[in-house]
Design a protein around this motif. Structure first.
Motif, PDB file in Angstrom:
ATOM      1  N   GLY A 134       0.818  -1.196   0.000  1.00 36.07           N
ATOM      2  CA  GLY A 134       0.000   0.000   0.000  1.00 36.07           C
ATOM      3  C   GLY A 134       0.850   1.244   0.000  1.00 36.07           C
ATOM      4  O   GLY A 134       1.896   1.290  -0.646  1.00 36.07           O
ATOM      5  N   ASP A 135       0.419   2.247   0.742  1.00 35.40           N
ATOM      6  CA  ASP A 135       1.115   3.521   0.758  1.00 35.40           C
ATOM      7  C   ASP A 135       0.928   4.115   2.153  1.00 35.40           C
ATOM      8  O   ASP A 135      -0.123   3.949   2.762  1.00 35.40           O
ATOM      9  CB  ASP A 135       0.509   4.456  -0.310  1.00 35.40           C
ATOM     10  CG  ASP A 135       1.388   5.665  -0.614  1.00 35.40           C
ATOM     11  OD1 ASP A 135       2.554   5.692  -0.188  1.00 35.40           O
ATOM     12  OD2 ASP A 135       0.890   6.587  -1.280  1.00 35.40           O
ATOM     13  N   VAL A 136       1.974   4.745   2.666  1.00 32.55           N
ATOM     14  CA  VAL A 136       1.862   5.490   3.917  1.00 32.55           C
ATOM     15  C   VAL A 136       2.097   6.952   3.590  1.00 32.55           C
ATOM     16  O   VAL A 136       3.131   7.298   3.017  1.00 32.55           O
ATOM     17  CB  VAL A 136       2.901   5.015   4.960  1.00 32.55           C
ATOM     18  CG1 VAL A 136       2.742   5.811   6.255  1.00 32.55           C
ATOM     19  CG2 VAL A 136       2.759   3.530   5.227  1.00 32.55           C
TER      20      VAL A 136
ATOM     21  N   VAL B  54      -0.996  -7.032 -11.471  1.00 33.42           N
ATOM     22  CA  VAL B  54      -0.067  -6.136 -10.797  1.00 33.42           C
ATOM     23  C   VAL B  54      -0.890  -5.056 -10.102  1.00 33.42           C
ATOM     24  O   VAL B  54      -1.787  -4.478 -10.714  1.00 33.42           O
ATOM     25  CB  VAL B  54       0.903  -5.500 -11.812  1.00 33.42           C
ATOM     26  CG1 VAL B  54       1.873  -4.570 -11.117  1.00 33.42           C
ATOM     27  CG2 VAL B  54       1.646  -6.588 -12.571  1.00 33.42           C
ATOM     28  N   ILE B  55      -0.612  -4.816  -8.830  1.00 36.60           N
ATOM     29  CA  ILE B  55      -1.452  -3.954  -7.990  1.00 36.60           C
ATOM     30  C   ILE B  55      -0.590  -2.869  -7.362  1.00 36.60           C
ATOM     31  O   ILE B  55       0.390  -3.175  -6.686  1.00 36.60           O
ATOM     32  CB  ILE B  55      -2.090  -4.773  -6.841  1.00 36.60           C
ATOM     33  CG1 ILE B  55      -2.756  -6.029  -7.374  1.00 36.60           C
ATOM     34  CG2 ILE B  55      -3.066  -3.908  -6.035  1.00 36.60           C
ATOM     35  CD1 ILE B  55      -2.767  -7.183  -6.365  1.00 36.60           C
ATOM     36  N   THR B  56      -0.989  -1.611  -7.556  1.00 38.52           N
ATOM     37  CA  THR B  56      -0.265  -0.531  -6.879  1.00 38.52           C
ATOM     38  C   THR B  56      -1.254   0.507  -6.385  1.00 38.52           C
ATOM     39  O   THR B  56      -2.350   0.648  -6.921  1.00 38.52           O
ATOM     40  CB  THR B  56       0.791   0.109  -7.798  1.00 38.52           C
ATOM     41  OG1 THR B  56       1.590   1.008  -7.023  1.00 38.52           O
ATOM     42  CG2 THR B  56       0.144   0.862  -8.956  1.00 38.52           C
ATOM     43  N   THR B  57      -0.872   1.221  -5.341  1.00 40.85           N
ATOM     44  CA  THR B  57      -1.760   2.243  -4.791  1.00 40.85           C
ATOM     45  C   THR B  57      -0.921   3.387  -4.251  1.00 40.85           C
ATOM     46  O   THR B  57       0.126   3.178  -3.644  1.00 40.85           O
ATOM     47  CB  THR B  57      -2.682   1.631  -3.703  1.00 40.85           C
ATOM     48  OG1 THR B  57      -3.658   2.593  -3.322  1.00 40.85           O
ATOM     49  CG2 THR B  57      -1.920   1.176  -2.492  1.00 40.85           C
ATOM     50  N   ASP B  58      -1.334   4.607  -4.523  1.00 39.98           N
ATOM     51  CA  ASP B  58      -0.627   5.808  -4.096  1.00 39.98           C
ATOM     52  C   ASP B  58      -1.645   6.890  -3.798  1.00 39.98           C
ATOM     53  O   ASP B  58      -2.602   7.066  -4.547  1.00 39.98           O
ATOM     54  CB  ASP B  58       0.295   6.319  -5.213  1.00 39.98           C
ATOM     55  CG  ASP B  58       1.748   5.931  -4.993  1.00 39.98           C
ATOM     56  OD1 ASP B  58       2.196   5.921  -3.835  1.00 39.98           O
ATOM     57  OD2 ASP B  58       2.425   5.648  -5.988  1.00 39.98           O
ATOM     58  N   ALA B  59      -1.408   7.613  -2.742  1.00 41.55           N
ATOM     59  CA  ALA B  59      -2.335   8.671  -2.333  1.00 41.55           C
ATOM     60  C   ALA B  59      -1.662  10.037  -2.411  1.00 41.55           C
ATOM     61  O   ALA B  59      -0.455  10.169  -2.209  1.00 41.55           O
ATOM     62  CB  ALA B  59      -2.820   8.412  -0.907  1.00 41.55           C
ATOM     63  N   THR B 144      -8.195  14.554  -0.249  1.00 39.53           N
ATOM     64  CA  THR B 144      -7.324  13.381  -0.270  1.00 39.53           C
ATOM     65  C   THR B 144      -7.713  12.527  -1.465  1.00 39.53           C
ATOM     66  O   THR B 144      -8.894  12.260  -1.681  1.00 39.53           O
ATOM     67  CB  THR B 144      -7.481  12.555   1.024  1.00 39.53           C
ATOM     68  OG1 THR B 144      -7.105  13.356   2.136  1.00 39.53           O
ATOM     69  CG2 THR B 144      -6.593  11.318   0.985  1.00 39.53           C
ATOM     70  N   LEU B 145      -6.727  12.111  -2.245  1.00 38.01           N
ATOM     71  CA  LEU B 145      -6.964  11.314  -3.450  1.00 38.01           C
ATOM     72  C   LEU B 145      -6.150  10.038  -3.335  1.00 38.01           C
ATOM     73  O   LEU B 145      -4.926  10.098  -3.226  1.00 38.01           O
ATOM     74  CB  LEU B 145      -6.504  12.090  -4.690  1.00 38.01           C
ATOM     75  CG  LEU B 145      -7.076  13.504  -4.840  1.00 38.01           C
ATOM     76  CD1 LEU B 145      -6.309  14.275  -5.903  1.00 38.01           C
ATOM     77  CD2 LEU B 145      -8.556  13.434  -5.182  1.00 38.01           C
ATOM     78  N   ALA B 146      -6.806   8.888  -3.326  1.00 32.01           N
ATOM     79  CA  ALA B 146      -6.084   7.613  -3.271  1.00 32.01           C
ATOM     80  C   ALA B 146      -6.505   6.779  -4.470  1.00 32.01           C
ATOM     81  O   ALA B 146      -7.684   6.470  -4.632  1.00 32.01           O
ATOM     82  CB  ALA B 146      -6.382   6.873  -1.973  1.00 32.01           C
ATOM     83  N   VAL B 147      -5.539   6.464  -5.314  1.00 30.29           N
ATOM     84  CA  VAL B 147      -5.813   5.693  -6.523  1.00 30.29           C
ATOM     85  C   VAL B 147      -5.180   4.315  -6.384  1.00 30.29           C
ATOM     86  O   VAL B 147      -4.040   4.196  -5.932  1.00 30.29           O
ATOM     87  CB  VAL B 147      -5.254   6.401  -7.770  1.00 30.29           C
ATOM     88  CG1 VAL B 147      -5.391   5.529  -9.016  1.00 30.29           C
ATOM     89  CG2 VAL B 147      -5.961   7.739  -7.981  1.00 30.29           C
TER      90      VAL B 147
END
Lengths: 349, 349
Positions: A134-136, B54-59, B144-147
């Motif tokens: 994930g992301d912190v 493939v999985i990614t997440t960034d806010a 806040t934007l989390a994709v």
């Protein structure tokens, strides 16, 4: 520094991630077969051949969806995953991989974040889910938790909102209103009494209906959703998506005795509007209901018919019947927003 | 009410979602073949047979990662997707499906949120990505934007951080420092001048290196990551993951002439520490570099060797050489947190 005094801002991002990994059960921490979990640009997951990927994401925001003085960190970790598991359950799918975006002020106790992941990890392990990274990020004024959960389901066979048909029974699992009642107890709106603990637990640690969702899928049910926003907000979503209307007998909506006892003037409102019960709402042809009900009871789930799908006139409508009277749901319910709102609880109803 | 005065709090959640859907290109809005996008409990996506997910997440958080007075909404929409596309590029994968968690105060102009999705939608369409839903939540004090972005890649073949081997060249694409320089221009640290626009654009609308990532994958490169946190924060991640050390010739790190011209005293610092360039960092055996460089130039990408992978002694170390001097990177760089931080920019360096 005392262990309990250690705050997120006192440790680096990598250190925090290492600590979080360390508290997760082995089965939750690592993807099998050389696939990648936490620690690269992205995680990699190999779905079962022929299955479609089911994707859901839900966020919890401090002082909107939870208050840190009303929850413990482990329960919060449980809940952030549970609300997403409930969406996967409502598709009849099996959950597989989660990612977590943690927005932190830096003032959180490190032990609290570890407890958050212990809570999420225990629930993930129980449902065979991997937390794959994930992301912190820094969140200036409060904790924000955004979980994305991937599951898998046989291609073309998920439980959808647009499959309700005229004549179907409208059915809910379990009882409604306990979560909203638990929230009202925190807000001090009534004295808690002996049965309050169950209601508080229903609010803090909801139990996603995965076994039931899979049972519905296996039984050939096609139309379901989870009850997160409240029956009178959620049922209209099925009606609009399916192009039908419904008549619901309010007196048949299942409400737990604790909710009735502690909220003699409000139990019906809590059950109809409360939200966050994370029970399943489904429609099923009447001829198939009794068999389904018996089958569900074998996994410990109760199913209660509360109404019927009817043809729509010009628009989808939801008609409520009680005490021989009939009235239509305020169309505002169709656009009522979000889950149970802590702020609403604070300012009362 | 004047169209421009309409705020998010003035419209319902469903209305907002309808408006957002309406501005997305057709190809971005809908999954093909009866799969589900926005509007059920979850989205459904059928990956190509045999491919891994493939999985990614960034806010991105307001006043941490962006300021609304420094960006326009469309650029913000571009960037929230671009930072995730960059992670997919760095895996050598193809992006396919995105979900978005929008945390909004309610005070945002509805037209701004539409512009946000126009910006994201244009970039999604360019890379054949579907935006398949998400969650809209109240965020008390800022946007806040989390994709979360899903891609697919041939099983067992992604570009990873743990594949650097002794003797490999350390290579970066493009030039470094432009994004951090653009951020410094917003912070008013220097006069902008004629070339400032390019730097500002590099910061606001980064260009994820998907074509290059796919080219690296096809060429058999095995070790890459994207440069989001800055070269001296990111390269150590490869070194630690691969169990190697590296020597980097600082004078070979490619920096654009605009950055050198506008920041004569700081261009090196911006290039080494700045972050958010979203170029690719890779390692490759020396014998294969020249062919790779020529191949990359055909897709408009420059590749510059800046150093070499060496055996590690006790720990992974990064040694920098410049002007005949040698020094080791402060180990603090290994735990430096997060992307370029707007708050850091505000308080200077």
């Amino acid at each position: 520094m005392d262990r309990d005094d250690l705050r997120v801002r006192d440790v680096g991002e990598f250190d925090l991630i290492d600590r979080v990994r360390a508290v997760l059960p082995d089965s939750v921490r690592a993807l099998r077969g050389g696939e990648l979990g936490i620690g690269d640009d992205a995680a990699i997951w190999q779905p079962t051949g022929g299955k479609a990927v089911v994707i859901t994401t839900d966020a919890l925001v401090e002082n909107v969806h939870f208050r840190l003085d009303w929850t413990d960190w482990a329960s919060l970790g449980h809940k952030m995953l549970a609300v997403n598991l409930s969406d996967i359950a409502a598709m009849g799918a099996r959950p597989r991989v989660a990612t977590v975006v943690l927005g932190l002020t830096g003032n959180e106790p490190v032990g609290g974040i570890e407890a958050l992941y212990r809570g999420a990890g225990a629930l993930a392990a129980a449902h065979d889910v991997v937390i794959a990274g994930g992301d912190v990020v820094k969140s200036p004024t409060g904790v924000t938790l955004a979980v994305t959960l991937l599951g898998e389901v046989a291609q073309g066979r998920a439980l959808r909102r647009d499959k309700a048909r005229r004549g179907d029974l409208v059915v809910v699992s379990g009882t409604l209103g306990a979560s909203a009642a638990g929230l009202a107890l925190f807000a001090g709106q009534v004295d808690q009494g002996a049965s309050g603990g169950l209601l508080v637990a229903a609010h803090l640690r909801p139990n996603p209906r995965l076994a039931l969702g899979n049972l519905l899928f296996d039984a050939g049910v096609t139309c379901a959703m989870d009850l997160s926003d409240g029956l009178l907000s959620d049922l209209p979503k099925i009606l609009v998506a399916s192009g039908v209307s419904a008549v619901v007998d309010v007196d048949r909506v299942p409400v737990s005795p604790s909710v009735r006892a502690l909220f003699p003037d409000r139990w019906r409102e809590l059950a109809l509007y409360g939200g966050e019960d994370y029970e399943l709402l489904l429609t099923v042809p009447e001829a198939r209901f009794e068999g389904l009900r018996q089958h569900a009871s074998e996994v410990g789930a109760t199913l209660t018919p509360i109404g019927r799908i009817v043809d729509r006139a010009r628009d989808s409508r939801l008609e409520l019947r009680t005490d021989g009277k009939t009235f239509e749901v305020d169309p505002g319910a169709f656009t009522r927003s979000g889950r149970v709102n802590v702020e609403d609880a604070l300012i009362g109803e």
